[in-house]
Scaffold this motif. Structure first.
Motif, PDB file in Angstrom:
ATOM      1  N   GLY A   1       0.812  -1.210   0.000  1.00  0.00           N
ATOM      2  CA  GLY A   1       0.000   0.000   0.000  1.00  0.00           C
ATOM      3  C   GLY A   1       0.849   1.264   0.000  1.00  0.00           C
ATOM      4  O   GLY A   1       0.547   2.231  -0.696  1.00  0.00           O
ATOM      5  N   GLU A   2       1.909   1.249   0.797  1.00  0.00           N
ATOM      6  CA  GLU A   2       2.805   2.405   0.848  1.00  0.00           C
ATOM      7  C   GLU A   2       3.549   2.576  -0.473  1.00  0.00           C
ATOM      8  O   GLU A   2       3.791   3.706  -0.901  1.00  0.00           O
ATOM      9  CB  GLU A   2       3.786   2.254   2.006  1.00  0.00           C
ATOM     10  CG  GLU A   2       3.125   2.391   3.364  1.00  0.00           C
ATOM     11  CD  GLU A   2       3.993   1.928   4.515  1.00  0.00           C
ATOM     12  OE1 GLU A   2       4.845   1.034   4.307  1.00  0.00           O
ATOM     13  OE2 GLU A   2       3.807   2.446   5.620  1.00  0.00           O
ATOM     14  N   LEU A   3       3.910   1.471  -1.122  1.00  0.00           N
ATOM     15  CA  LEU A   3       4.561   1.558  -2.436  1.00  0.00           C
ATOM     16  C   LEU A   3       3.628   2.193  -3.466  1.00  0.00           C
ATOM     17  O   LEU A   3       4.056   3.012  -4.277  1.00  0.00           O
ATOM     18  CB  LEU A   3       5.012   0.169  -2.911  1.00  0.00           C
ATOM     19  CG  LEU A   3       6.199  -0.433  -2.170  1.00  0.00           C
ATOM     20  CD1 LEU A   3       6.437  -1.869  -2.623  1.00  0.00           C
ATOM     21  CD2 LEU A   3       7.451   0.405  -2.374  1.00  0.00           C
ATOM     22  N   THR A   4       2.349   1.835  -3.411  1.00  0.00           N
ATOM     23  CA  THR A   4       1.374   2.436  -4.317  1.00  0.00           C
ATOM     24  C   THR A   4       1.281   3.933  -4.064  1.00  0.00           C
ATOM     25  O   THR A   4       1.258   4.729  -5.006  1.00  0.00           O
ATOM     26  CB  THR A   4       0.000   1.758  -4.164  1.00  0.00           C
ATOM     27  OG1 THR A   4       0.142   0.370  -4.464  1.00  0.00           O
ATOM     28  CG2 THR A   4      -1.024   2.380  -5.094  1.00  0.00           C
ATOM     29  N   LEU A   5       1.265   4.324  -2.791  1.00  0.00           N
ATOM     30  CA  LEU A   5       1.236   5.740  -2.440  1.00  0.00           C
ATOM     31  C   LEU A   5       2.477   6.452  -2.980  1.00  0.00           C
ATOM     32  O   LEU A   5       2.385   7.566  -3.518  1.00  0.00           O
ATOM     33  CB  LEU A   5       1.134   5.901  -0.926  1.00  0.00           C
ATOM     34  CG  LEU A   5       0.926   7.311  -0.397  1.00  0.00           C
ATOM     35  CD1 LEU A   5      -0.393   7.906  -0.894  1.00  0.00           C
ATOM     36  CD2 LEU A   5       0.954   7.293   1.130  1.00  0.00           C
ATOM     37  N   MET A   6       3.632   5.815  -2.888  1.00  0.00           N
ATOM     38  CA  MET A   6       4.866   6.385  -3.426  1.00  0.00           C
ATOM     39  C   MET A   6       4.770   6.562  -4.945  1.00  0.00           C
ATOM     40  O   MET A   6       5.258   7.562  -5.485  1.00  0.00           O
ATOM     41  CB  MET A   6       6.058   5.489  -3.089  1.00  0.00           C
ATOM     42  CG  MET A   6       6.483   5.522  -1.654  1.00  0.00           C
ATOM     43  SD  MET A   6       7.856   4.354  -1.425  1.00  0.00           S
ATOM     44  CE  MET A   6       7.973   4.323   0.349  1.00  0.00           C
ATOM     45  N   LEU A   7       4.150   5.601  -5.615  1.00  0.00           N
ATOM     46  CA  LEU A   7       3.974   5.720  -7.065  1.00  0.00           C
ATOM     47  C   LEU A   7       3.095   6.922  -7.409  1.00  0.00           C
ATOM     48  O   LEU A   7       3.414   7.698  -8.318  1.00  0.00           O
ATOM     49  CB  LEU A   7       3.381   4.433  -7.655  1.00  0.00           C
ATOM     50  CG  LEU A   7       4.323   3.240  -7.735  1.00  0.00           C
ATOM     51  CD1 LEU A   7       3.558   1.982  -8.140  1.00  0.00           C
ATOM     52  CD2 LEU A   7       5.462   3.502  -8.708  1.00  0.00           C
ATOM     53  N   TYR A   8       1.982   7.070  -6.703  1.00  0.00           N
ATOM     54  CA  TYR A   8       1.120   8.228  -6.949  1.00  0.00           C
ATOM     55  C   TYR A   8       1.891   9.529  -6.719  1.00  0.00           C
ATOM     56  O   TYR A   8       1.816  10.455  -7.532  1.00  0.00           O
ATOM     57  CB  TYR A   8      -0.122   8.197  -6.047  1.00  0.00           C
ATOM     58  CG  TYR A   8      -1.165   7.188  -6.441  1.00  0.00           C
ATOM     59  CD1 TYR A   8      -1.578   7.039  -7.764  1.00  0.00           C
ATOM     60  CD2 TYR A   8      -1.773   6.400  -5.477  1.00  0.00           C
ATOM     61  CE1 TYR A   8      -2.557   6.120  -8.115  1.00  0.00           C
ATOM     62  CE2 TYR A   8      -2.758   5.477  -5.820  1.00  0.00           C
ATOM     63  CZ  TYR A   8      -3.142   5.339  -7.139  1.00  0.00           C
ATOM     64  OH  TYR A   8      -4.120   4.438  -7.473  1.00  0.00           O
ATOM     65  N   ASN A   9       2.621   9.609  -5.613  1.00  0.00           N
ATOM     66  CA  ASN A   9       3.387  10.825  -5.324  1.00  0.00           C
ATOM     67  C   ASN A   9       4.455  11.080  -6.383  1.00  0.00           C
ATOM     68  O   ASN A   9       4.669  12.225  -6.785  1.00  0.00           O
ATOM     69  CB  ASN A   9       4.006  10.750  -3.928  1.00  0.00           C
ATOM     70  CG  ASN A   9       2.994  10.991  -2.834  1.00  0.00           C
ATOM     71  OD1 ASN A   9       2.025  11.717  -3.014  1.00  0.00           O
ATOM     72  ND2 ASN A   9       3.203  10.364  -1.692  1.00  0.00           N
ATOM     73  N   GLY A  10       5.105  10.034  -6.837  1.00  0.00           N
ATOM     74  CA  GLY A  10       6.103  10.183  -7.894  1.00  0.00           C
ATOM     75  C   GLY A  10       5.478  10.675  -9.185  1.00  0.00           C
ATOM     76  O   GLY A  10       6.023  11.563  -9.852  1.00  0.00           O
ATOM     77  N   CYS A  11       4.331  10.129  -9.533  1.00  0.00           N
ATOM     78  CA  CYS A  11       3.628  10.557 -10.741  1.00  0.00           C
ATOM     79  C   CYS A  11       3.289  12.040 -10.657  1.00  0.00           C
ATOM     80  O   CYS A  11       3.509  12.795 -11.618  1.00  0.00           O
ATOM     81  CB  CYS A  11       2.368   9.710 -10.936  1.00  0.00           C
ATOM     82  SG  CYS A  11       1.535  10.011 -12.506  1.00  0.00           S
ATOM     83  N   LEU A  12       2.783  12.471  -9.516  1.00  0.00           N
ATOM     84  CA  LEU A  12       2.446  13.888  -9.328  1.00  0.00           C
ATOM     85  C   LEU A  12       3.690  14.764  -9.419  1.00  0.00           C
ATOM     86  O   LEU A  12       3.654  15.854 -10.012  1.00  0.00           O
ATOM     87  CB  LEU A  12       1.727  14.094  -7.997  1.00  0.00           C
ATOM     88  CG  LEU A  12       0.307  13.528  -7.942  1.00  0.00           C
ATOM     89  CD1 LEU A  12      -0.224  13.553  -6.517  1.00  0.00           C
ATOM     90  CD2 LEU A  12      -0.617  14.282  -8.892  1.00  0.00           C
ATOM     91  N   LYS A  13       4.789  14.299  -8.861  1.00  0.00           N
ATOM     92  CA  LYS A  13       6.040  15.058  -8.939  1.00  0.00           C
ATOM     93  C   LYS A  13       6.447  15.265 -10.394  1.00  0.00           C
ATOM     94  O   LYS A  13       6.793  16.384 -10.806  1.00  0.00           O
ATOM     95  CB  LYS A  13       7.145  14.328  -8.176  1.00  0.00           C
ATOM     96  CG  LYS A  13       8.508  14.996  -8.276  1.00  0.00           C
ATOM     97  CD  LYS A  13       9.561  14.217  -7.541  1.00  0.00           C
ATOM     98  CE  LYS A  13      10.374  13.443  -8.548  1.00  0.00           C
ATOM     99  NZ  LYS A  13      11.543  12.777  -7.985  1.00  0.00           N
TER     100      LYS A  13
END
Length: 134
Positions: free
Chosen positions: A21-33
């Motif tokens: 779940g945290e990895l998915t959150l990191m992916l979303y944050n990376g995409c936004l970045k």
């Protein structure tokens, strides 16, 4: 062999110890970045940098698409359609230098990220009590 960059060591450890779940959150944050960086690059007329950042955002969306289990969950099929839409918006933004397409992709990814963060927090609260914040 010790890592010379403590930030890189911390980042590597964060990824290695993160839950799915945290990895998915990191992916979303990376995409936004990468979407934000692409917007800045368009404003600065740096089209090579824009292209690189949009491609990175596209790669993250593709990764998210591959993680969906569409055979098990009806919602996954809906998510796949939305991810596909985001991917098409990113492609069009890249081809046409269209800031509004980036805005649309950013809005959708932000919604997914915020929802996912709430799910993680609820899961942590259920598991660990009120201290479970992301």
């Amino acid at each position: 062999m010790a890592t010379r960059n403590p930030y890189q060591a911390y980042q590597n450890n964060s990824i290695a110890t993160a839950s799915p779940g945290e990895l998915t959150l990191m992916l979303y944050n990376g995409c936004l970045k990468f979407i934000h960086l692409a917007k800045k690059a368009i404003e600065n007329k740096n089209f090579e940098e824009k292209n690189q950042n949009i491609q990175k955002a596209q790669n993250i969306i593709r990764e998210l698409m591959m993680t969906l289990d569409t055979g098990k969950f009806e919602e996954a099929e809906k998510m796949l359609s939305l991810y596909d839409f985001i991917l098409r918006e990113l492609i069009q933004a890249n081809v046409k230098n269209d800031m509004s397409k980036l805005d649309t992709a950013e809005e959708l990814v932000t919604g997914f990220r915020d929802t996912w963060k709430q799910v993680i927090q609820a899961n942590r609260r259920q598991t660990y009590g009120q201290g479970g914040k992301v």
